[in-house]
Design a protein around this motif. Structure first.
Motif, PDB file in Angstrom:
ATOM      1  N   LEU A   1      -1.791  65.918   9.157  1.00  0.00           N
ATOM      2  CA  LEU A   1      -1.164  64.377   9.326  1.00  0.00           C
ATOM      3  C   LEU A   1      -0.597  65.069  11.147  1.00  0.00           C
ATOM      4  O   LEU A   1      -0.318  64.064  11.865  1.00  0.00           O
ATOM      5  CB  LEU A   1       0.525  64.911   9.011  1.00  0.00           C
ATOM      6  N   GLU A   2      -1.073  66.710  11.360  1.00  0.00           N
ATOM      7  CA  GLU A   2      -0.636  66.866  12.940  1.00  0.00           C
ATOM      8  C   GLU A   2      -1.445  68.418  12.793  1.00  0.00           C
ATOM      9  O   GLU A   2      -1.801  68.792  11.841  1.00  0.00           O
ATOM     10  CB  GLU A   2       0.728  67.327  12.518  1.00  0.00           C
ATOM     11  N   SER A   3      -2.270  68.805  14.124  1.00  0.00           N
ATOM     12  CA  SER A   3      -3.282  69.890  13.685  1.00  0.00           C
ATOM     13  C   SER A   3      -3.865  69.826  15.208  1.00  0.00           C
ATOM     14  O   SER A   3      -3.431  69.472  16.109  1.00  0.00           O
ATOM     15  CB  SER A   3      -4.287  69.508  13.012  1.00  0.00           C
ATOM     16  N   ALA A   4      -3.849  70.982  15.966  1.00  0.00           N
ATOM     17  CA  ALA A   4      -4.348  71.686  16.882  1.00  0.00           C
ATOM     18  C   ALA A   4      -5.677  71.650  17.342  1.00  0.00           C
ATOM     19  O   ALA A   4      -6.355  71.012  15.496  1.00  0.00           O
ATOM     20  CB  ALA A   4      -4.193  73.148  17.191  1.00  0.00           C
ATOM     21  N   ILE A   5      -7.019  70.776  18.180  1.00  0.00           N
ATOM     22  CA  ILE A   5      -8.017  70.388  17.107  1.00  0.00           C
ATOM     23  C   ILE A   5      -8.930  71.021  18.500  1.00  0.00           C
ATOM     24  O   ILE A   5      -8.680  71.114  19.693  1.00  0.00           O
ATOM     25  CB  ILE A   5      -8.345  68.706  18.172  1.00  0.00           C
ATOM     26  N   LEU A   6     -10.082  71.549  18.460  1.00  0.00           N
ATOM     27  CA  LEU A   6     -10.787  72.405  19.179  1.00  0.00           C
ATOM     28  C   LEU A   6     -12.476  71.577  19.468  1.00  0.00           C
ATOM     29  O   LEU A   6     -12.629  71.808  17.330  1.00  0.00           O
ATOM     30  CB  LEU A   6     -10.864  74.312  18.855  1.00  0.00           C
ATOM     31  N   VAL A   7     -12.710  71.653  20.042  1.00  0.00           N
ATOM     32  CA  VAL A   7     -13.893  71.335  20.698  1.00  0.00           C
ATOM     33  C   VAL A   7     -15.020  71.368  21.313  1.00  0.00           C
ATOM     34  O   VAL A   7     -14.713  71.922  22.407  1.00  0.00           O
ATOM     35  CB  VAL A   7     -14.654  69.670  20.707  1.00  0.00           C
ATOM     36  N   ILE A   8     -15.895  72.708  20.131  1.00  0.00           N
ATOM     37  CA  ILE A   8     -17.094  73.264  21.676  1.00  0.00           C
ATOM     38  C   ILE A   8     -18.242  72.533  20.869  1.00  0.00           C
ATOM     39  O   ILE A   8     -18.819  72.750  19.733  1.00  0.00           O
ATOM     40  CB  ILE A   8     -16.610  73.812  21.375  1.00  0.00           C
ATOM     41  N   ASP A   9     -19.403  72.437  21.885  1.00  0.00           N
ATOM     42  CA  ASP A   9     -20.472  71.638  21.585  1.00  0.00           C
ATOM     43  C   ASP A   9     -20.966  72.488  23.090  1.00  0.00           C
ATOM     44  O   ASP A   9     -20.819  72.571  24.101  1.00  0.00           O
ATOM     45  CB  ASP A   9     -20.896  70.204  21.606  1.00  0.00           C
ATOM     46  N   GLY A  10     -22.752  71.978  23.665  1.00  0.00           N
ATOM     47  CA  GLY A  10     -23.000  72.516  24.904  1.00  0.00           C
ATOM     48  C   GLY A  10     -22.274  71.146  25.905  1.00  0.00           C
ATOM     49  O   GLY A  10     -21.892  71.573  26.762  1.00  0.00           O
ATOM     50  N   VAL A  11     -22.828  70.316  25.845  1.00  0.00           N
ATOM     51  CA  VAL A  11     -22.092  69.460  26.628  1.00  0.00           C
ATOM     52  C   VAL A  11     -21.462  68.048  26.547  1.00  0.00           C
ATOM     53  O   VAL A  11     -23.011  66.595  26.102  1.00  0.00           O
ATOM     54  CB  VAL A  11     -22.463  69.337  28.514  1.00  0.00           C
ATOM     55  N   GLY A  12     -20.919  67.301  26.618  1.00  0.00           N
ATOM     56  CA  GLY A  12     -20.770  66.246  26.293  1.00  0.00           C
ATOM     57  C   GLY A  12     -21.247  64.834  27.416  1.00  0.00           C
ATOM     58  O   GLY A  12     -22.268  65.455  28.739  1.00  0.00           O
ATOM     59  N   GLU A  13     -19.945  63.400  27.658  1.00  0.00           N
ATOM     60  CA  GLU A  13     -20.605  62.935  29.541  1.00  0.00           C
ATOM     61  C   GLU A  13     -20.629  64.603  30.344  1.00  0.00           C
ATOM     62  O   GLU A  13     -21.316  65.164  31.377  1.00  0.00           O
ATOM     63  CB  GLU A  13     -19.769  61.750  29.204  1.00  0.00           C
ATOM     64  N   HIS A  14     -19.619  65.167  30.269  1.00  0.00           N
ATOM     65  CA  HIS A  14     -18.995  65.869  31.452  1.00  0.00           C
ATOM     66  C   HIS A  14     -18.487  67.601  30.560  1.00  0.00           C
ATOM     67  O   HIS A  14     -18.226  68.923  31.163  1.00  0.00           O
ATOM     68  CB  HIS A  14     -18.645  65.958  32.605  1.00  0.00           C
ATOM     69  N   ALA A  15     -17.348  67.083  29.712  1.00  0.00           N
ATOM     70  CA  ALA A  15     -17.063  68.503  29.293  1.00  0.00           C
ATOM     71  C   ALA A  15     -17.747  68.981  28.539  1.00  0.00           C
ATOM     72  O   ALA A  15     -18.802  68.310  27.774  1.00  0.00           O
ATOM     73  CB  ALA A  15     -15.359  67.511  27.892  1.00  0.00           C
ATOM     74  N   THR A  16     -17.226  70.517  28.253  1.00  0.00           N
ATOM     75  CA  THR A  16     -18.351  71.459  27.091  1.00  0.00           C
ATOM     76  C   THR A  16     -16.824  71.551  26.311  1.00  0.00           C
ATOM     77  O   THR A  16     -17.317  72.361  25.487  1.00  0.00           O
ATOM     78  CB  THR A  16     -18.785  72.260  27.880  1.00  0.00           C
ATOM     79  N   THR A  17     -16.051  71.945  26.598  1.00  0.00           N
ATOM     80  CA  THR A  17     -14.804  72.836  25.323  1.00  0.00           C
ATOM     81  C   THR A  17     -14.202  71.914  25.872  1.00  0.00           C
ATOM     82  O   THR A  17     -12.769  71.292  26.701  1.00  0.00           O
ATOM     83  CB  THR A  17     -14.244  73.694  26.140  1.00  0.00           C
ATOM     84  N   SER A  18     -13.506  71.571  24.514  1.00  0.00           N
ATOM     85  CA  SER A  18     -11.907  70.445  24.985  1.00  0.00           C
ATOM     86  C   SER A  18     -11.109  71.278  23.900  1.00  0.00           C
ATOM     87  O   SER A  18     -11.398  70.676  22.753  1.00  0.00           O
ATOM     88  CB  SER A  18     -12.217  69.012  24.549  1.00  0.00           C
ATOM     89  N   LEU A  19      -9.437  71.031  23.914  1.00  0.00           N
ATOM     90  CA  LEU A  19      -8.818  71.141  23.077  1.00  0.00           C
ATOM     91  C   LEU A  19      -7.499  69.705  23.583  1.00  0.00           C
ATOM     92  O   LEU A  19      -7.388  69.439  24.007  1.00  0.00           O
ATOM     93  CB  LEU A  19      -8.046  72.483  24.106  1.00  0.00           C
ATOM     94  N   TYR A  20      -7.102  69.758  21.328  1.00  0.00           N
ATOM     95  CA  TYR A  20      -6.512  68.604  21.278  1.00  0.00           C
ATOM     96  C   TYR A  20      -5.244  68.319  20.929  1.00  0.00           C
ATOM     97  O   TYR A  20      -5.448  69.444  20.483  1.00  0.00           O
ATOM     98  CB  TYR A  20      -6.971  67.220  20.542  1.00  0.00           C
ATOM     99  N   HIS A  21      -4.520  67.669  20.936  1.00  0.00           N
ATOM    100  CA  HIS A  21      -3.605  67.377  19.556  1.00  0.00           C
ATOM    101  C   HIS A  21      -3.322  66.736  18.555  1.00  0.00           C
ATOM    102  O   HIS A  21      -3.207  65.573  19.489  1.00  0.00           O
ATOM    103  CB  HIS A  21      -1.980  67.996  20.440  1.00  0.00           C
ATOM    104  N   GLY A  22      -3.623  66.443  17.450  1.00  0.00           N
ATOM    105  CA  GLY A  22      -3.639  65.610  17.006  1.00  0.00           C
ATOM    106  C   GLY A  22      -2.398  65.165  16.266  1.00  0.00           C
ATOM    107  O   GLY A  22      -1.520  65.744  15.570  1.00  0.00           O
ATOM    108  N   LYS A  23      -2.089  63.676  16.011  1.00  0.00           N
ATOM    109  CA  LYS A  23      -0.552  63.716  14.979  1.00  0.00           C
ATOM    110  C   LYS A  23      -0.956  62.052  14.922  1.00  0.00           C
ATOM    111  O   LYS A  23      -0.850  60.862  14.746  1.00  0.00           O
ATOM    112  CB  LYS A  23       0.803  63.338  16.438  1.00  0.00           C
ATOM    113  N   ALA A  24      -0.742  61.822  13.859  1.00  0.00           N
ATOM    114  CA  ALA A  24      -1.096  61.242  12.743  1.00  0.00           C
ATOM    115  C   ALA A  24      -2.124  60.233  12.781  1.00  0.00           C
ATOM    116  O   ALA A  24      -3.212  60.483  12.673  1.00  0.00           O
ATOM    117  CB  ALA A  24       0.430  59.810  12.640  1.00  0.00           C
ATOM    118  N   ASN A  25      -1.800  58.840  14.038  1.00  0.00           N
ATOM    119  CA  ASN A  25      -2.934  57.873  14.247  1.00  0.00           C
ATOM    120  C   ASN A  25      -3.225  58.394  15.620  1.00  0.00           C
ATOM    121  O   ASN A  25      -4.065  57.244  16.506  1.00  0.00           O
ATOM    122  CB  ASN A  25      -2.124  56.416  14.153  1.00  0.00           C
ATOM    123  N   SER A  26      -2.898  59.177  16.553  1.00  0.00           N
ATOM    124  CA  SER A  26      -3.481  59.787  17.867  1.00  0.00           C
ATOM    125  C   SER A  26      -4.327  61.099  18.355  1.00  0.00           C
ATOM    126  O   SER A  26      -3.476  61.937  16.985  1.00  0.00           O
ATOM    127  CB  SER A  26      -2.758  59.045  18.686  1.00  0.00           C
TER     128      SER A  26
END
Length: 552
Positions: free
Chosen positions: A137-162
């Motif tokens: 229902l809540e979590s830290a989120i880490l995304v790492i890939d080659g490249v998206g549109e411009h981002a290569t690494t993204s840090l998020y915080h997930g809560k319920a529906n967002s």
């Protein structure tokens, strides 16, 4: 409400369909076209999803695409032109791709689509696929890939529906592209051979770690790619890199200790930097949970490294972490974050692709003059065949999502026999001999072999095997004493579980060697014809297709 998620035009095109927030179908285009990493618009996957729901494109309420063509593209183009040296040809190539993406809505409308359409930033799609398919229902989120549109690494915080973006790092500062460049330097193909580098690393020592680290200007909170060493627009690495580390290996040249050590050094850098991002996420979110995804998260050794540091209590690695999974992420992001729907979503299993059928399989087998048998004790019979050293193609039910075979499109063998590894690599998979194989083990028996109760249902993490068990199952143990393990619970895949249970009863070993049912350079088999042709054109001994036992 039907939501269609799409990914296309870069690599690993796919489609996913939700009905009121629950997954109905998912498919990857390569499984239909037989072109590995096929980037083309996923019409076959779309049609499969529509057929599963018995609807037409006109009945789709919302379509969501996992790239946003106007999302921070200008900075990336400028960096490509000025910093990376791609020049006009590179810009034209990139521009053509983005023009295709801009036209996605129009493509759909020409075929009857009348619903709302949304572009989802690429890393948002990765994050949504991972977080909303987890049980958190809540979590830290880490995304790492080659490249998206411009981002290569993204840090998020997930809560319920967002999901909320916390930090991002941008092109060309990319761990994924760094590792891809090392892949190219070692004579393998980027976006395909990174797993080979991961497999090479345990054979070497990180002797070039300090020198290679200087190429990244690593520190605790940031990193920069030194573009005098790397050229992501052309050859991936520069002459300066070769001057520091020696000439690049050419494909099919012998692999030397030098190459092992380069792989080990790159692997160590990757693991440490991912861990730094995990520590930063923990500091910001104070969460007990981590969702980790993006193409780099397919590196099982690095996943074990961050898991073993225990910054979080619970870790979730999404099985379709590469771009093919972003079609599902785009659909889920549209449902949760854009439309603000709060219905519960449950990711109960991974088998959402096309199914094989016994009747069609029998007809095809007869057309190819193969012997077909039905058995009242299928699982015991196949367990005995495997225990006698035979190698079995196993094609049952619906296709699993993601790049790894999880028990429905698998090649199976006896893990007790040391010679099996070389036989499968050389005669069946036709791939490099250093590459390891994974075991699938009954979940309740895993602590006896791996001294942990940590589940690993998607084969996303290596674990050290108990030393006293190495000689028992040598064909699934890598040179460093680890296994890329899949733990299996009965409710996840009943037929596969029954087979391993029978094998355990015969041998007192509760695991089986499991590798993807394909030859090197090909996608996983998907339908009846794929599996039969692969069986005919390989040294497999037996094919199990939709419950039929097929022999040559």
């Amino acid at each position: 409400m039907y939501i269609l998620g799409l990914n296309a035009f870069t690599h690993d095109a796919s489609a996913a369909l939700l009905c009121d927030g629950k997954i109905i179908a998912y498919a990857q285009e390569e499984r239909f076209t037989r072109l590995k990493h096929d980037p083309s618009f996923p019409w076959n996957s779309i049609q499969y999803c529509l057929n599963e729901a018995h609807i037409s494109l006109k009945e789709i309420t919302v379509a969501a695409f996992s790239w946003s063509p106007f999302h921070k593209l200008i900075p990336r183009f400028l960096k490509t032109f000025y910093n990376i040296g791609g020049g006009i040809p590179r810009l034209k190539s990139q521009g053509s791709k983005w023009l295709d993406i801009i036209n996605v809505k129009g493509i759909l409308e020409k075929h009857g689509f009348e619903g709302k359409f949304y572009y989802v930033p690429h890393h948002n799609a990765h994050a949504a696929a991972c977080f909303y398919s987890s049980s958190f229902l809540e979590s830290a989120i880490l995304v790492i890939d080659g490249v998206g549109e411009h981002a290569t690494t993204s840090l998020y915080h997930g809560k319920a529906n967002s999901i909320n973006l916390l930090q991002q790092y941008y092109y060309p500062d990319s761990l994924g592209l760094f590792y891809a460049a090392i892949t190219e330097y070692l004579g393998f193909k980027n976006n395909d051979g990174e797993g080979k580098v991961m497999g090479l690393a345990p054979y070497g020592l990180p002797e070039y770690y300090n020198k290679m680290k200087d190429c990244l200007f690593l520190n605790q909170n940031n990193y920069k790619i030194d573009t005098s060493y790397f050229d992501f627009a052309h050859r991936w690495f520069t002459k300066k890199f070769e001057k520091e580390f020696g000439p690049a290996r050419i494909e099919n040249e012998p692999i030397t200790e030098h190459h092992y050590n380069i792989a080990a050094s790159a692997q160590k850098i990757l693991e440490e930097k991912i861990w730094h991002f995990c520590q930063e996420l923990k500091r910001i979110t104070q969460s007990d949970n981590l969702c980790y995804t993006g193409g780099v998260s397919l590196n099982c050794q690095a996943n074990h490294f961050i898991w073993s540091r225990k910054d979080f209590k619970t870790y979730y690695f999404f099985p379709a972490a590469y771009d093919a999974g972003t079609s599902l992420g785009a659909a889920l992001f549209a449902f949760k974050d854009i439309l603000n729907c709060s219905d519960a979503y449950s990711f109960e299993h991974v088998f959402w692709g096309p199914a094989v059928e016994k009747k069609h399989g029998a007809l095809l087998a007869q057309q190819y003059s193969l012997h077909v048998q039905e058995s009242n004790n299928l699982y015991e019979q196949i367990a005995r065949i495997i225990a006698h050293g035979k190698i079995v193609g196993w094609c049952m039910g619906k296709t699993e999502i993601g790049p790894r075979a999880l028990g429905n499109r698998s090649i199976l063998a006896d893990p007790r026999k040391p010679e099996i590894k070389d036989i499968v690599n050389n005669k069946i998979k036709k791939r490099e001999p250093f590459r390891p194989f994974a075991p699938t083990i009954l979940a309740e028996k895993a602590p006896e072999y791996f001294h942990t109760k940590e589940p690993s249902p998607y084969m996303m993490m290596t674990l050290p095997i108990a030393p006293e068990k190495i000689n028992e199952v040598p064909s699934v143990v890598h040179v460093d004493g680890t296994c890329r393990v899949q733990t299996l619970e009965r409710q996840f895949n009943e037929p596969y579980y029954q087979l391993i249970t029978e094998f355990h009863a015969l041998t007192n070993v509760p695991m089986i060697l499991n590798t993807s049912f394909n030859k090197a350079g090909e996608p996983l088999v998907s339908n009846e014809q794929d599996s039969i042709l692969s069986f005919i054109n390989s040294d497999l001994d037996v094919l199990v297709l939709a419950g039929l036992i097929i022999t040559k």
